[in-house]
Design a protein around this motif. Structure first.
Motif, PDB file in Angstrom:
ATOM      1  N   ALA A   3       0.846  -1.191   0.000  1.00 43.57           N
ATOM      2  CA  ALA A   3       0.000   0.000   0.000  1.00 43.57           C
ATOM      3  C   ALA A   3       0.880   1.239   0.000  1.00 43.57           C
ATOM      4  O   ALA A   3       1.924   1.283   0.646  1.00 43.57           O
ATOM      5  CB  ALA A   3      -0.914  -0.004   1.212  1.00 43.57           C
ATOM      6  N   LYS A   4       0.430   2.272  -0.705  1.00 45.08           N
ATOM      7  CA  LYS A   4       1.175   3.526  -0.799  1.00 45.08           C
ATOM      8  C   LYS A   4       0.290   4.628  -0.222  1.00 45.08           C
ATOM      9  O   LYS A   4      -0.764   4.932  -0.773  1.00 45.08           O
ATOM     10  CB  LYS A   4       1.524   3.807  -2.260  1.00 45.08           C
ATOM     11  N   ILE A   5       0.733   5.210   0.901  1.00 49.54           N
ATOM     12  CA  ILE A   5      -0.043   6.214   1.619  1.00 49.54           C
ATOM     13  C   ILE A   5       0.700   7.542   1.592  1.00 49.54           C
ATOM     14  O   ILE A   5       1.829   7.642   2.058  1.00 49.54           O
ATOM     15  CB  ILE A   5      -0.298   5.769   3.073  1.00 49.54           C
ATOM     16  N   GLY A   6       0.055   8.551   1.047  1.00 52.63           N
ATOM     17  CA  GLY A   6       0.645   9.884   0.979  1.00 52.63           C
ATOM     18  C   GLY A   6       0.427  10.643   2.265  1.00 52.63           C
ATOM     19  O   GLY A   6      -0.662  10.633   2.828  1.00 52.63           O
ATOM     20  N   VAL A   7       1.476  11.310   2.742  1.00 48.48           N
ATOM     21  CA  VAL A   7       1.407  12.156   3.935  1.00 48.48           C
ATOM     22  C   VAL A   7       1.596  13.586   3.448  1.00 48.48           C
ATOM     23  O   VAL A   7       2.708  14.021   3.170  1.00 48.48           O
ATOM     24  CB  VAL A   7       2.476  11.754   4.975  1.00 48.48           C
ATOM     25  N   LEU A   8       0.467  14.304   3.326  1.00 49.62           N
ATOM     26  CA  LEU A   8       0.438  15.630   2.724  1.00 49.62           C
ATOM     27  C   LEU A   8      -0.018  16.661   3.741  1.00 49.62           C
ATOM     28  O   LEU A   8      -0.563  16.307   4.779  1.00 49.62           O
ATOM     29  CB  LEU A   8      -0.525  15.644   1.533  1.00 49.62           C
TER      30      LEU A   8
END
Length: 182
Positions: A3-8
C-alpha cells in the motif's frame, strides 16, 4: 501488495515527525526552524515477503506562492498513485485556508474516485490549555480533551468531512498513533 499512503499538508504541520513516530525511528529529517522536505521521501515498512506499507512524505504547501505551484504539480502527479491520503494539520493552528484550498481544488477530485482520506490533527498536545497535558500518561487533561473534541468538530465542518475522519494525534507524545494505524 504494498500500500502507498501519501502524507500531505502544510509546511510545519509535522508530516515528517508523524512518519518518524509511526515507524518508531528517525527516518525523515525534521527541523524546528525551516522547511526541510524538498522532495518526496518513500519510507517502506515491510510486513512480510513482498508485502508492506510505503509512507510517502511530501513537501508541505503554504511556504510560498512559487513553492505552492511547484508542489501542486508534484501532488497532481502523486495523487493517482496513492492508495490513501493522510492530510496533516497542526492542531493549534487556526489558519486552514491553504489546506482547504488544496483539499478542495486538488485532492477532493481524487477522493471522489474512492481514495480513502483522513485528516491527522497533529500536535494535539499543543491545543489549549496545553499546560493540562498529562505528560506521564501521554494524554490530554479534561478541558484540553474537550477542546480537542471541539477542534475535531470544527475541522470536520471546515473540510466537509465526517468527524470520524479527523484523528487527533501527537507525534511527539506518541498520542493517538494506534488509532491512526487502526
Amino acid at each position: 501488495y504494498k500500500a502507498k499512503i501519501g502524507v500531505l499538508g502544510k509546511t510545519g504541520a509535522g508530516k515528517s515527525s508523524l512518519c518518524n513516530a509511526l515507524f518508531g525511528q528517525e527516518i525523515c529529517p525534521v527541523s524546528d526552524v525551516a522547511a526541510c522536505t524538498r522532495a518526496t521521501q518513500d519510507v517502506l515498512l515491510e510486513i512480510g515477503r513482498n508485502q508492506g506499507i510505503t509512507l510517502v512524505d511530501v513537501p508541505g504547501v503554504g511556504e510560498s506562492g512559487e513553492r505552492d505551484k511547484e508542489y501542486e504539480a508534484l501532488y497532481r502527479k502523486l495523487l493517482p498513485q496513492l492508495d490513501a491520503v493522510l492530510w496533516v494539520l497542526k492542531g493549534d493552528d487556526r489558519a486552514y485556508s491553504v489546506d482547504i484550498a488544496f483539499y478542495q481544488g486538488l485532492v477532493k477530485p481524487y477522493l471522489d474516485s474512492g481514495i480513502p482520506f483522513i485528516v491527522v490533527l497533529n500536535q494535539a498536545d499543543k491545543i489549549e490549555p496545553f499546560r493540562e497535558w498529562q505528560v506521564e500518561e501521554r494524554r490530554p487533561g479534561v478541558k484540553q480533551a474537550l477542546n480537542i473534541d471541539a477542534k475535531v468538530a470544527s475541522v470536520a465542518a471546515s473540510f466537509g468531512l465526517k468527524q470520524s475522519l479527523i484523528i487527533p494525534v501527537s507525534a511527539e507524545e506518541k498520542y493517538g498513533l494506534s488509532r491512526l494505524v487502526d
